[in-house]
Design an enzyme around this catalytic site. Structure first.
Site, PDB file in Angstrom:
ATOM      1  N   ASP A  30       0.868  -1.170   0.000  1.00  0.00           N
ATOM      2  CA  ASP A  30       0.000   0.000   0.000  1.00  0.00           C
ATOM      3  C   ASP A  30       0.916   1.234   0.000  1.00  0.00           C
ATOM      4  OD1 ASP A  30      -2.402   1.558   0.326  1.00  0.00           O
ATOM      5  OD2 ASP A  30      -1.912   1.724   2.442  1.00  0.00           O
TER       6      ASP A  30
ATOM      7  N   ASP B 286      -0.273   5.134   1.157  1.00  0.00           N
ATOM      8  CA  ASP B 286      -0.570   6.017   2.291  1.00  0.00           C
ATOM      9  C   ASP B 286      -0.676   5.221   3.586  1.00  0.00           C
ATOM     10  OD1 ASP B 286      -1.317   8.818   1.010  1.00  0.00           O
ATOM     11  OD2 ASP B 286      -2.181   7.270  -0.267  1.00  0.00           O
TER      12      ASP B 286
ATOM     13  N   ASP C 225      -2.036  -0.778   5.820  1.00  0.00           N
ATOM     14  CA  ASP C 225      -2.372  -0.167   7.107  1.00  0.00           C
ATOM     15  C   ASP C 225      -3.861   0.049   7.344  1.00  0.00           C
ATOM     16  OD1 ASP C 225      -2.863   3.262   6.942  1.00  0.00           O
ATOM     17  OD2 ASP C 225      -2.486   2.090   5.148  1.00  0.00           O
TER      18      ASP C 225
END
Length: 272
Positions: free
Chosen positions: A37, A39, A220
């Site tokens: 991922d 961000d 996240d």
């Protein structure tokens, strides 16, 4: 997400940097394939997504890894956006949760059913901009195959206004469905497609057989849980930080700095 909800809280997971040899041992003779991922994983979450700039250290580590193994970034961001943010030609970029993909040597792939929802996305984008133009801090971000409505900078008393506007549009455009993240609501194609399916599809398209390759996914957010679930039984899933739901991850890292440290150790280990 029944399977995911029966998982663990991120805080209860073993710490990836302390179990790094265990993680490497799990790979055995299989070659890692790295899915990331952006961000909250490669860069910290910031109030203005345009300010989520990749550090020189992170770019250097990811660049080195991409010359050793297959590295793909699967992001909710628009593909062109994430590509410009990272600016490395040796990576595979899967934008809009994997609807729009490009990679080295001119590789271009798109999950075609998503194209049918473009007119609905165009109309919903226009209507949301009109509805939220007077809500300070609200931002309607159009991606090719999704609309992200950010409310991180919206006053608490106005957050429900933003959420209701999204829900109203979802009632109008039944070909769209809701997605969620950290202070974000999304409108995206109501198609059985997510980061996990994009990960599996890439493994198949690139002929990365599970007997020879082991997928590692690091993310996240709630939107990363589909990918964490996809690698749960055949690879390694690592959660950076935490969110307010159960996770399918097997290991955890505290923050983006530790994520970069993990990638650095992986890169050096691959040299052995």
């Amino acid at each position: 997400m029944t399977e995911i909800e029966t998982g663990n809280s991120a805080e209860n997971l073993p710490y990836a940097l302390e179990r790094i040899e265990e993680i490497f041992d799990k790979s055995g003779s299989r070659r890692p394939v790295l899915f990331l991922d952006y961000d909250g994983t490669l860069t910290p979450i910031v109030s203005d997504p345009d300010e989520a700039i990749l550090s020189d250290k992170a770019r250097n580590v990811v660049s080195k890894l991409s010359k050793q193994i297959t590295v793909a970034v699967i992001s909710g961001r628009d593909r062109k956006d994430i590509q410009s943010k990272i600016n490395l030609d040796s990576l595979i970029y899967a934008g809009s949760h994997g609807f729009d993909i490009s990679g080295p040597d001119g590789m271009e792939m798109q999950y075609e059913p998503g194209r049918k929802t473009l007119p609905a996305l165009d109309e919903a984008e226009k209507r949301l901009n009109e509805k939220l133009q007077d809500v300070e801090g609200a931002w309607v971000e159009r991606k090719k195959f999704a609309i992200a409505v950010h409310y991180r900078n919206v006053a608490d008393k106005k957050v429900e206004v933003v959420k209701n506007a999204v829900l109203e549009e979802l009632e109008v455009y039944r070909e769209l469905k809701k997605g969620s993240g950290k202070k974000i609501l999304e409108l995206k194609p109501d198609i059985d497609w997510d980061k996990g399916k994009a990960l599996n599809w890439l493994m198949e398209e690139l002929k990365l057989d599970a007997n020879e390759y082991i997928p590692i996914f690091i993310g996240d957010d709630i939107t990363d849980e589909d990918a964490l679930q996809a690698v749960k039984d055949k690879g390694i899933g690592i959660m950076v930080g935490s969110h307010d739901q159960k996770t399918a991850a097997t290991y955890r890292l505290k923050n983006t700095e530790e994520a970069i440290e993990f990638l650095d150790r992986l890169q050096k280990r691959l040299l052995k």
